[in-house]
Design a protein around this motif. Structure first.
Motif, PDB file in Angstrom:
ATOM      1  N   UNK A 198       0.862  -1.189   0.000  1.00  0.00           N
ATOM      2  CA  UNK A 198       0.000   0.000   0.000  1.00  0.00           C
ATOM      3  C   UNK A 198       0.899   1.241   0.000  1.00  0.00           C
ATOM      4  N   UNK A 199       0.565   2.221  -0.835  1.00  0.00           N
ATOM      5  CA  UNK A 199       1.317   3.478  -0.811  1.00  0.00           C
ATOM      6  C   UNK A 199       0.408   4.596  -0.284  1.00  0.00           C
ATOM      7  N   UNK A 200       0.791   5.152   0.857  1.00  0.00           N
ATOM      8  CA  UNK A 200       0.089   6.325   1.372  1.00  0.00           C
ATOM      9  C   UNK A 200       0.825   7.543   0.834  1.00  0.00           C
ATOM     10  N   UNK A 201       0.199   8.224  -0.111  1.00  0.00           N
ATOM     11  CA  UNK A 201       0.864   9.364  -0.741  1.00  0.00           C
ATOM     12  C   UNK A 201       0.312  10.654  -0.134  1.00  0.00           C
ATOM     13  N   UNK A 202       1.143  11.299   0.677  1.00  0.00           N
ATOM     14  CA  UNK A 202       0.740  12.526   1.377  1.00  0.00           C
ATOM     15  C   UNK A 202       1.018  13.692   0.435  1.00  0.00           C
ATOM     16  N   UNK A 203      -0.072  14.233  -0.149  1.00  0.00           N
ATOM     17  CA  UNK A 203       0.055  15.253  -1.190  1.00  0.00           C
ATOM     18  C   UNK A 203      -0.404  16.620  -0.692  1.00  0.00           C
ATOM     19  N   UNK A 204      -0.206  16.858   0.612  1.00  0.00           N
ATOM     20  CA  UNK A 204      -0.704  18.088   1.246  1.00  0.00           C
ATOM     21  C   UNK A 204      -0.059  19.355   0.661  1.00  0.00           C
ATOM     22  N   UNK A 205       1.140  19.227   0.067  1.00  0.00           N
ATOM     23  CA  UNK A 205       1.805  20.404  -0.524  1.00  0.00           C
ATOM     24  C   UNK A 205       1.666  20.443  -2.056  1.00  0.00           C
ATOM     25  N   UNK A 206       0.673  19.716  -2.603  1.00  0.00           N
ATOM     26  CA  UNK A 206       0.556  19.608  -4.068  1.00  0.00           C
ATOM     27  C   UNK A 206       0.405  20.946  -4.776  1.00  0.00           C
ATOM     28  N   UNK A 207      -0.162  21.932  -4.093  1.00  0.00           N
ATOM     29  CA  UNK A 207      -0.405  23.217  -4.764  1.00  0.00           C
ATOM     30  C   UNK A 207       0.778  24.169  -4.611  1.00  0.00           C
ATOM     31  N   UNK A 208       1.755  23.778  -3.805  1.00  0.00           N
ATOM     32  CA  UNK A 208       2.894  24.679  -3.561  1.00  0.00           C
ATOM     33  C   UNK A 208       4.117  24.151  -4.304  1.00  0.00           C
ATOM     34  N   UNK A 209       4.107  24.373  -5.617  1.00  0.00           N
ATOM     35  CA  UNK A 209       5.152  23.877  -6.506  1.00  0.00           C
ATOM     36  C   UNK A 209       5.807  25.066  -7.195  1.00  0.00           C
ATOM     37  N   UNK A 210       7.153  25.095  -7.211  1.00  0.00           N
ATOM     38  CA  UNK A 210       7.871  26.244  -7.763  1.00  0.00           C
ATOM     39  C   UNK A 210       8.252  26.036  -9.224  1.00  0.00           C
ATOM     40  N   UNK A 211       8.597  27.138  -9.877  1.00  0.00           N
ATOM     41  CA  UNK A 211       8.945  27.112 -11.305  1.00  0.00           C
ATOM     42  C   UNK A 211       9.969  26.026 -11.582  1.00  0.00           C
ATOM     43  N   UNK A 212       9.720  25.268 -12.640  1.00  0.00           N
ATOM     44  CA  UNK A 212      10.688  24.248 -13.034  1.00  0.00           C
ATOM     45  C   UNK A 212      10.379  22.874 -12.444  1.00  0.00           C
TER      46      UNK A 212
END
Ligand code: PMP
Ligand code: GLU
Length: 396
Positions: A198-212
């Motif tokens: 099982x993979x628990x993928x914690x994507x809480x910072x998905x919207x905070x992505x920087x250029x590149x």
């Protein structure tokens, strides 16, 4: 009075403890420059607060279904499909009191005592503690600055035993800010399917992505992967809503049912008013996210530029989240201002706090001795003053 062994062996959250220590010092009159807690300094956007006020006035002040209102579960599915093109049904969604609670639910619902849970280091403080709380065993896999703090598929495969139940993945990462490249995620997904983990993928910072950098959800690698994936997310970071306590899971229906049963006994439901606020966040205008991201991006550039110019510090550029995680081990063995001799990251943080009044979190808390974490989710004025103080402290 007696306290249980289970709780006695539990370490308090180091991030929360570091923030409390800084607050204490401030209460005693010291002007502390604080970079401890990872929470956006922005206030929750106005339209979200208004939705909460309206919900209260409309009488939505009662219990709700255990894992959230059907309308909120629909909002979660709609937002995920809109943002990532992956469809979930409301029966696959459970809403909890923050993402931290959602993670505890997942571990309780999926792990037997004695099961092994793989955690790549550096990891967010609460991961290992939450695994131990359900009687499972954290298996730490070390990643390095040179590899951008990403665990390889070979490392993942090498850590798997007959007892392995689950992998805790966090990209963008707290504390390193590292973002797994898409091919690296695909390679991990292949191993997860082959070994049925099982993979628990914690994507809480998905919207905070920087250029590149590019974010891709772990649920997007096909049905076989999705069947083994549990996504963790929430409104805390993207919408500056840490205090509202709303997080969720996207998981196969049987896991969602197990979590619903658990939560019905545990907390009844997440806060009704906060659920209305979360709906407004997910369904409303999304430009509040990009406005905050623009500010995070300029703080990031500034912080990285300053850290690069300070001798003896090194780091891998964070591609997401709002942390700089840097190696201070070249300063170990030195006697720093105040006369303290520094042998590890905790000594470093203590000496820095006491002498330069700058509060960071020690890397030991994240399974990364030698490092410290600076959260740049704070104002530019504080960042500038903090980096001046850090530079001065190390130059003395
Ligand atoms: N996962 C990670 C990686 C985090 O940094 C945080 C922030 N504390 C959480 C989960 C928990 O978020 P929440 O505030 O919604 O409980
Ligand atoms: N995730 C944040 C941090 O790492 C909030 C504090 C916590 O929940 O540990 O600082």
């Amino acid at each position: 009075m007696h306290t249980s062994k289970l709780v006695n062996q539990l370490a308090p959250s180091a991030t929360i403890a570091a923030a409390a220590k800084a607050r204490e010092l401030r209460a005693s009159g010291v002007d502390v420059l604080e970079f401890t807690l990872g929470e956006p300094d922005f206030t929750t956007p106005e339209h979200i607060c208004e939705a909460a006020v309206a919900a209260m006035k409309d009488g939505h002040t009662h219990y709700t279904p255990a894992t959230g209102l059907p309308a909120l579960k629909e909002s979660v599915c709609r937002a995920f499909a809109r943002d990532y093109g992956v469809e979930y049904t409301p029966a696959e969604v459970t809403v909890s009191n923050g993402a931290k609670h959602a993670i505890h639910n997942v571990l309780t619902a999926c792990c037997e005592p004695g099961d092994e849970v793989i955690i790549p280091t550096p990891y967010w403080v609460s991961y290992s503690a939450l695994v131990e709380l359900v009687g499972a065993i954290p298996v730490l896999v070390e990643t390095t600055e040179e590899s951008g703090f990403c665990m390889t598929a070979d490392q993942f495969r090498g850590a798997i035993t007959a007892k392995t139940r689950l992998l805790m993945l966090n990209s963008p990462s707290n504390p390193t800010g590292s973002v797994y490249p898409v091919e690296a995620l695909e390679a991990l997904a292949e191993v997860a399917v082959e070994k049925d983990i099982i993979v628990m993928s914690d994507e809480i910072y998905d919207k905070l992505i920087y250029d590149g950098y590019t974010f891709k959800t772990f649920a997007s690698f096909g049905q076989e992967v999705r069947d083994r994936t549990i996504i963790i997310n929430g409104v805390s970071k993207a919408y500056a809503m840490t205090g509202w306590r709303i997080g969720w899971t996207l998981a196969p229906e049987n896991v969602s049912k197990a979590i619903t049963k658990l939560q019905s006994q545990q907390t009844s439901n997440p806060c009704s008013v906060s659920q209305f606020a979360a709906m407004a966040a997910l369904d409303g205008p999304q430009d509040c996210i990009s406005e905050m991201l623009t500010q995070f991006q300029s703080r990031r550039e500034y912080v990285l530029g300053r850290l690069r110019a300070i001798p003896g510090l090194s780091f891998a550029d964070p591609g997401g989240a709002f942390y700089a995680f840097f190696n201070v081990s070249s300063h170990f063995g030195r006697t720093l201002p105040g006369g303290a001799s520094v042998h590890n990251s905790s000594d470093f943080c203590t000496a820095l706090l006491e002498n330069a009044h700058v509060a960071l979190v020690t890397g030991d808390a994240f399974g990364a001795p030698g490092f410290v974490r600076l959260s740049f989710a704070t104002s530019m004025d504080i960042i500038e003053a903090g980096l001046n103080a850090l530079e001065g402290f190390l130059a003395e």
